[in-house]
Design an enzyme around this catalytic site. Structure first.
Site, PDB file in Angstrom:
ATOM      1  N   GLY A 229       0.801  -1.217   0.000  1.00 29.10           N
ATOM      2  CA  GLY A 229       0.000   0.000   0.000  1.00 29.10           C
ATOM      3  C   GLY A 229       0.836   1.270   0.000  1.00 29.10           C
ATOM      4  N   PRO A 266       5.352  -4.546  -0.729  1.00 28.73           N
ATOM      5  CA  PRO A 266       5.006  -3.400  -1.576  1.00 28.73           C
ATOM      6  C   PRO A 266       4.869  -3.793  -3.048  1.00 28.73           C
ATOM      7  CG  PRO A 266       7.323  -3.335  -0.968  1.00 28.73           C
ATOM      8  CD  PRO A 266       6.740  -4.506  -0.253  1.00 28.73           C
ATOM      9  N   ARG A 268       2.841  -1.306  -5.712  1.00 31.15           N
ATOM     10  CA  ARG A 268       2.872  -0.047  -6.464  1.00 31.15           C
ATOM     11  C   ARG A 268       4.099   0.805  -6.155  1.00 31.15           C
ATOM     12  NH1 ARG A 268      -2.208   1.642  -6.277  1.00 31.15           N
ATOM     13  NH2 ARG A 268      -2.930  -0.127  -5.067  1.00 31.15           N
ATOM     14  N   CYS A 341     -14.933  -1.498 -28.972  1.00 28.63           N
ATOM     15  CA  CYS A 341     -16.285  -1.018 -29.240  1.00 28.63           C
ATOM     16  C   CYS A 341     -17.117  -0.871 -27.974  1.00 28.63           C
ATOM     17  CB  CYS A 341     -16.978  -1.961 -30.212  1.00 28.63           C
ATOM     18  SG  CYS A 341     -16.185  -1.911 -31.822  1.00 28.63           S
ATOM     19  N   TYR A 370      -0.632  -1.966 -11.698  1.00 29.81           N
ATOM     20  CA  TYR A 370      -1.965  -2.505 -12.024  1.00 29.81           C
ATOM     21  C   TYR A 370      -2.472  -1.999 -13.377  1.00 29.81           C
ATOM     22  CZ  TYR A 370      -1.485  -3.613  -7.149  1.00 29.81           C
ATOM     23  OH  TYR A 370      -0.995  -4.084  -5.960  1.00 29.81           O
TER      24      TYR A 370
HETATM   25  C1  LIG Z   1      -1.965  -6.494  -3.781  1.00 33.68           C
HETATM   26  C2  LIG Z   1      -1.256  -6.928  -2.559  1.00 33.68           C
HETATM   27  C3  LIG Z   1      -0.096  -6.248  -2.146  1.00 33.68           C
HETATM   28  C4  LIG Z   1       0.457  -5.015  -2.851  1.00 33.68           C
HETATM   29  O1  LIG Z   1      -0.289  -3.869  -2.632  1.00 33.68           O
HETATM   30  P1  LIG Z   1       0.255  -2.434  -3.176  1.00 33.68           P
HETATM   31  O2  LIG Z   1      -0.863  -1.511  -2.868  1.00 33.68           O
HETATM   32  O3  LIG Z   1       0.500  -2.590  -4.639  1.00 33.68           O
HETATM   33  O4  LIG Z   1       1.505  -2.136  -2.434  1.00 33.68           O
HETATM   34  C5  LIG Z   1       0.580  -6.738  -1.052  1.00 33.68           C
HETATM   35  N1  LIG Z   1       0.140  -7.824  -0.378  1.00 33.68           N
HETATM   36  C6  LIG Z   1      -0.969  -8.512  -0.752  1.00 33.68           C
HETATM   37  C7  LIG Z   1      -1.390  -9.706   0.026  1.00 33.68           C
HETATM   38  C8  LIG Z   1      -1.702  -8.065  -1.839  1.00 33.68           C
HETATM   39  O5  LIG Z   1      -2.815  -8.720  -2.188  1.00 33.68           O
END
Ligand SMILES: *Cc1c(COP(=O)(O)O)cnc(C)c1O
Length: 394
Positions: A229, A266, A268, A341, A370
């Site tokens: 996150g 991590p 993103r 379309c 993503y």
């Molecule tokens: C998607 C996910 C992440 C990565 O989340 P980001 O927001 O891209 O950092 C980490 N751990 C798990 C279990 C996930 O499903």
């Protein structure tokens, strides 16, 4: 510390691809800036030296990107057999992988046992039963759901993942009875990681779970997985310091006697900014003062997460064939459509762009998270197979 390529260098690199007659690149392509990856890994370890990052493969499984991450020594968060296979094929050893999916098909658990991926997460009794049957030596992290307090409620995460507070004791007891090895706690606060109170609440809740396990007589927990996150912008410094403050507050003793391994997942943070997408203009319609364009990527491809409408900032850099300095030209209110379309396949509306023509290009920055990983081939537009060019000054 290494820096990503400047915008000017990137645009020069993209122009060199577009104008290379041998390549004949007319469809969309990505540019992957290796320097940007190295810079992000440096930044992570500079701010969180004690937290091992396990990159979440789902965010962007581009092979060149994964290879660079592997070379830089990160671990990997895989959610499926295929993701594990991809990472092992890079030559990464299985102890650098966490199988971070709380509900795994049995065939995937068997595969993990076979290849030696020995760390996974769970949040249900059913999962414990499957693991006991197919991979009893696997080390487990109990994934907890962090309560959403009023201060963090803006980032709701839903109910799919994580044990509720009242489920923790029964789950730990069931693991104990099944003689499974629970070694720690994981959580994912997702976009709430932008909220520093949420980080601190989560680490506090994790600590309470460590204590619950000790009271039940389980062997001492020694792994804390703080999930993903995180974003790579200027807020990262603050998020990292929120993590450090909370660790110092709740896990000081464990850290002091070297009894705690801290990891994160991590996605993103690493994948977003190193990827730049170049799309070409394939069609145009003029309606009075409005310009409408078609490009060869859209919501079934890289734009499944739509750009936010923000009038202060053009979301992309236009590159015209005729007029290289088009940013100083007259602009028009413009709409950009994707190729399919599906009437919803609209990338953005009401942005000011200079006059463009077929075979001009739009370049979108920060397109790695993503995007291509969620693309499909709807309507026969192969937005899941966009080529990637590597930019590397070294
Ligand atoms: C998607 C996910 C992440 C990565 O989340 P980001 O927001 O891209 O950092 C980490 N751990 C798990 C279990 C996930 O499903």
């Amino acid at each position: 510390m290494e820096k990503p390529l400047s915008r000017d260098d990137l645009i020069r690199f993209i122009r060199s691809i577009i104008s290379n007659e041998q390549v004949e690149q007319t469809d969309s392509f990505y540019v992957l800036d290796f320097g940007a990856i190295r810079s992000l890994v440096d930044t992570w370890f500079h701010h969180l030296p004690t937290v091992q990052p396990f990159y979440a493969v789902k965010c962007n499984p581009n092979p060149a990107f994964l290879g660079q991450m592997a070379a830089l020594g990160t671990g990997f968060d895989c959610a499926s057999l295929a993701e594990i296979e991809t990472v092992l094929c890079l030559g990464v050893s299985p102890d650098r992988i966490i199988f971070a999916n709380t509900c795994k098909p049995e065939s995937h658990i068997k595969y993990a046992a076979k290849v030696g991926v020995n760390l996974t997460t769970f949040d249900s009794i059913c999962e414990l039963e499957k693991i006991r049957k197919w991979h009893p030596k696997c080390a487990l992290l109990i994934r907890i759901k962090v309560p959403e307090t009023s201060s963090t409620a803006t980032f709701k995460f839903g109910s799919k993942f994580g044990a509720l507070p009242e489920e923790i004791v029964p789950l730990l007891k069931a693991a104990q009875e099944a003689k499974l090895r629970v070694v720690g706690v994981s959580f994912l606060i997702g976009r709430r990681a932008l909220n520093f109170q949420a980080i601190q609440d989560a680490i506090e809740t994790a600590k309470a779970t460590f204590e619950t396990a000790a009271q039940l007589g389980l062997p001492k927990f020694h792994i804390l997985d703080i999930g993903g996150g995180f974003s790579s912008g200027p807020k990262f410094t603050e998020a990292a310091s929120a993590v450090k403050v909370a660790l110092e507050k709740h896990f000081r003793n464990e850290l002091a006697d070297d009894g705690l391994r801290i990891m994160a997942e991590p996605g993103r943070f690493f994948a977003k900014s190193p990827f730049i997408l170049a799309t070409s203009v394939t069609g145009k319609r003029v309606r009075g003062e409005v310009r409408e364009y078609w490009i060869n990527d859209g919501i079934s491809g890289s734009f499944n997460i739509l750009l936010r409408k923000n009038h202060d900032e053009i979301p992309c850099t236009p590159l015209t064939v005729e007029n290289p300095i088009c940013l100083e030209m007259k602009t028009w209110s413009s709409t950009v459509f994707g190729p399919t379309c599906d009437p919803a396949d609209t990338v953005f509306k009401d942005f000011e762009l200079p006059e463009l023509n077929v075979n001009d290009w739009l370049v979108f920055h920060d397109m790695g998270a993503y995007t291509s990983s969620r693309g499909n081939d709807f309507n026969g537009f192969k937005t899941s197979a966009i080529p990637t060019y590597i930019a590397d000054k070294n």
